[in-house]
Design an enzyme around this catalytic site. Structure first.
Site, PDB file in Angstrom:
ATOM      1  N   ASN A 110       0.803  -1.212   0.000  1.00 44.51           N
ATOM      2  CA  ASN A 110       0.000   0.000   0.000  1.00 44.51           C
ATOM      3  C   ASN A 110       0.842   1.271   0.000  1.00 44.51           C
ATOM      4  O   ASN A 110       0.390   2.304  -0.500  1.00 44.51           O
ATOM      5  CB  ASN A 110      -0.916  -0.001   1.233  1.00 44.51           C
ATOM      6  CG  ASN A 110      -1.507   1.359   1.513  1.00 44.51           C
ATOM      7  OD1 ASN A 110      -2.454   1.786   0.865  1.00 44.51           O
ATOM      8  ND2 ASN A 110      -0.934   2.061   2.488  1.00 44.51           N
TER       9      ASN A 110
ATOM     10  N   TYR B  90       4.237   8.767 -11.530  1.00 40.62           N
ATOM     11  CA  TYR B  90       3.439   7.994 -10.578  1.00 40.62           C
ATOM     12  C   TYR B  90       2.496   7.040 -11.322  1.00 40.62           C
ATOM     13  O   TYR B  90       2.400   5.859 -10.987  1.00 40.62           O
ATOM     14  CB  TYR B  90       2.651   8.958  -9.696  1.00 40.62           C
ATOM     15  CG  TYR B  90       1.708   8.312  -8.718  1.00 40.62           C
ATOM     16  CD1 TYR B  90       2.160   7.853  -7.482  1.00 40.62           C
ATOM     17  CD2 TYR B  90       0.346   8.190  -9.000  1.00 40.62           C
ATOM     18  CE1 TYR B  90       1.281   7.281  -6.563  1.00 40.62           C
ATOM     19  CE2 TYR B  90      -0.535   7.622  -8.096  1.00 40.62           C
ATOM     20  CZ  TYR B  90      -0.059   7.167  -6.884  1.00 40.62           C
ATOM     21  OH  TYR B  90      -0.928   6.597  -5.980  1.00 40.62           O
TER      22      TYR B  90
END
Length: 254
Positions: free
Chosen positions: A90, A155
């Protein structure tokens, strides 16, 4: 989902935001949760919240972009809690900016946290799962990987890479009963999102614009993702692997 009881899970970046919600949910389901976080003090507050409700959570201060540190923490987790059943990758980070206004130092940091770090986690955890003929991995990707996002090109590339990597390893390890899937959040009220949007009138305008594009007419909350992550760790999901599941209020129906 009672078959998670007693199983060991690692959650990276489990101290706040989506990671915190996942940690609390897995602990509530009976998992022994190991939180890897660069800010162990914040993660310890999450652990204490889980313990107050009877959960078992241990915190390890880990920089996932350091492969040696990852290997050490995974070994310590297995020595202290037991064999790892579920890995939740995560942890993530970004600093949005138009690509042409960025340079290699920023790219390297984004890649080290969002791509290299999860690769190190897989490399450290998967051999044990293979040897035991069972395990689950849930990688928190992003809908940015599926549709692209302005000012988040690197990203988005990392998260797209994680989806492709997940599918590839899911094919390689299916025969070993090691199942890997991605969960792809949409815009979510987290500390990272708040740091991106900032405060004030302009920030509210950006938020309102995002909400208008979401059929359910609200941004996601960290708790919106915890249930699907827990589900993917259970026997109810034993015929699901190599998938990228969008949890975005219907924003991206692809």
């Amino acid at each position: 989902m009672s078959d998670l009881k007693g199983k060991v899970a690692i959650v990276t970046g489990g101290g706040q935001g989506i990671g915190k919600a996942i940690t609390l949910r897995l602990a509530a389901e009976g998992c022994k949760v190991s939180v890897f976080d660069l800010q162990p003090e914040a993660a310890e507050a999450t652990a204490q919240e889980a313990r107050a409700k009877g959960g078992e959570v241990k915190v390890y201060g880990v920089d996932i972009s350091d492969q040696e540190a990852v290997n050490k923490a995974v070994a310590q987790t297995e020595a202290e809690l037991g064999p790892i059943w579920l890995l939740v990758n995560n942890a993530g980070w970004d600093k949005p900016a138009p690509f042409l206004q960025t340079d290699k130092p920023l790219w390297d940091k984004i890649i080290s946290i969002n791509l290299s770090g999860p690769l190190y986690m897989h490399k450290a955890v998967l051999p044990g799962m293979v040897s035991r003929s069972g395990g689950r991995v849930v990688n928190i990707a992003s809908d940015a990987a599926r549709v692209g996002t302005s000012t988040e090109a690197v990203y988005s590339a990392c998260k797209g890479g994680m989806i492709s990597f997940t599918k590839s390893i899911a094919r390689e390890l299916a025969r070993n009963n090691v199942l890997l899937n991605c969960v792809c959040p949409g815009p979510t009220n987290t500390p990272m999102m708040q740091s991106v949007l900032g405060t004030g009138e302009q920030a509210e305008k950006w938020k309102d614009a995002m909400v208008r594009g979401i059929p359910l007419k609200r941004m996601g909350e960290p708790e919106d993702y915890a249930g699907i992550v827990a589900f993917l760790g259970t026997s109810d999901a034993s015929y699901i692997t190599g998938q990228a599941i969008s949890v975005s209020g219907g924003m991206n129906m692809v």
